[in-house]
Each structure stands twice: as structure tokens, then as C-alpha cells.
Enzyme design. Structure first.
Site, PDB file in Angstrom:
ATOM      1  N   ALA A  95       0.843  -1.196   0.000  1.00 34.17           N
ATOM      2  CA  ALA A  95       0.000   0.000   0.000  1.00 34.17           C
ATOM      3  C   ALA A  95       0.875   1.242   0.000  1.00 34.17           C
ATOM      4  CB  ALA A  95      -0.917   0.010   1.221  1.00 34.17           C
ATOM      5  N   ASP A  96       0.313   2.330  -0.485  1.00 37.10           N
ATOM      6  CA  ASP A  96       0.980   3.616  -0.406  1.00 37.10           C
ATOM      7  C   ASP A  96      -0.073   4.706  -0.277  1.00 37.10           C
ATOM      8  OD1 ASP A  96       3.872   4.775  -0.766  1.00 37.10           O
ATOM      9  OD2 ASP A  96       2.477   6.190  -1.690  1.00 37.10           O
ATOM     10  N   THR A  97       0.171   5.650   0.627  1.00 35.71           N
ATOM     11  CA  THR A  97      -0.771   6.734   0.886  1.00 35.71           C
ATOM     12  C   THR A  97      -0.192   8.055   0.404  1.00 35.71           C
ATOM     13  OG1 THR A  97      -1.671   5.548   2.781  1.00 35.71           O
ATOM     14  CG2 THR A  97      -2.102   7.925   2.684  1.00 35.71           C
TER      15      THR A  97
END
Length: 188
Positions: A66-68
Site C-alpha cells: 500500500a501507499d498513501t
């Protein structure tokens, strides 16, 4: 399952839905935005790149990455590393609406990559100079997209939130659980 993230927040969020990775393998990738890349596109691209990197090292594993990314309009805010960056982010967010995007990628042993990008809208109150400086002094912003972390004291700045709270923390639990259920890894 391998979690392709060194974020303790993501590990803790996964535990809330009963998911405990067998290992954690944070990938080393260049997280710089491409020219003209929008915040939503960056979140999706980085989550996929992280998953692919770990899939290459662990081809038999189920890989979750994941990456925000925090965006104000077309502008991508950095993961603040200095007090100056944190001040700049907070000054930009003060009294404004912004969007938080988290790309989630699930790599399967057969090479497929399932992806989602989740968007939440957050509005901060107008921050006084004292509030801004107190938050910068807290250090909670260090390494966080947009220069803040909602699950700490910055939650008091939030006037409005639409969408997934866990997305703003760093991993949208509903969509992550749906991906895992879809491949039979998580029970309904």
C-alpha cells in the site's frame, strides 16, 4: 502472506481484521512523482511497484502493498522529513479540504496483481500559529504523507471527513478485506 510495508500503522490495521503477515518486507523503491502525475495516480503506481518488487523476491507468497498520498488539487504533498516541510504542509492544509488516496495492491503467486485506490476527503480547521508550532514540535508528522497523522493529536484539526478513516491512517480496511476475501485468503 508478506506485507510489503514497514509501516507499523499498516501492520496494526491489518491485525484489526485478523490478518497477521508471516513476514514484513519493506521494498526500496523511488517514490518520486512522475512529471504531471496526479496524487491518485501516484498512490496506485507506488502500491503496485512495491508489490511487484516484493513479488520478485517472494514469488510463492501472497503480497500486500500500500501507499498513501495526500493531495491538494493536483498538488502532491510530501512525506514530511523536516520541520520546514511539516510547516509548509500544515500551512497549506489549514482551513482547507484535501484528499487522501491509498493505493492497495495484492500480488498473487500466479503473478496477477489486484489493485484498488481509495479516496477520502478531509477538511482541517484553520490552524493558529500556536497550533501549527505545537504540532510541529510534537514530531508526529515525521515521515507522514501530508505532514500529519490523523490517529494522533492532528485528529483534533479535522472538521470534516468523508470516506474511510482507516484509509487516512494508511490502509483502507474494507477494500483490503474485500481483496483478501476475493482470493479466498480471508473468510467472509
Amino acid at each position: 502472506m508478506v506485507l510489503a510495508s514497514g509501516s507499523p500503522r499498516r501492520h496494526a490495521l491489518l491485525a484489526r481484521i485478523g490478518v497477521v503477515p508471516v513476514s514484513i518486507l519493506p521494498p526500496e523503491i523511488d517514490e518520486s512523482p512522475l512529471r504531471q502525475e496526479l496524487p491518485r495516480q501516484l498512490a496506485g503506481r507506488l502500491s503496485q511497484a512495491k508489490a511487484r518488487t516484493v513479488m520478485a523476491a517472494e514469488p510463492a507468497a501472497l503480497v500486500l502493498a500500500a501507499d498513501t498520498v495526500v493531495g491538494v488539487g493536483r498538488r502532491i504533498l510530501p512525506k514530511a522529513e523536516t520541520e520546514a516541510q511539516a510547516r509548509e504542509c500544515l500551512a497549506l492544509l489549514s482551513g482547507r479540504r484535501h484528499r487522501v488516496y491509498t493505493g492497495v495492491a495484492l500480488g498473487l503467486p500466479d503473478g496477477r496483481l489486484l489493485t484498488r485506490v481509495v479516496e477520502s476527503i478531509v477538511t482541517f480547521q484553520r490552524l493558529s500559529p500556536a497550533q501549527l508550532e505545537a504540532y510541529v514540535a510534537s514530531g508526529e508528522w515525521r515521515g507522514k504523507a501530508g505532514g500529519y497523522t490523523i490517529q494522533e493529536s492532528a485528529e483534533a484539526f479535522v472538521r470534516f471527513l468523508s470516506g474511510s478513516y482507516s484509509n487516512v491512517v494508511g490502509l483502507p480496511l474494507h477494500e483490503t478485506a474485500q481483496l483478501l476475501r476475493g482470493v479466498g485468503w480471508l473468510r467472509p
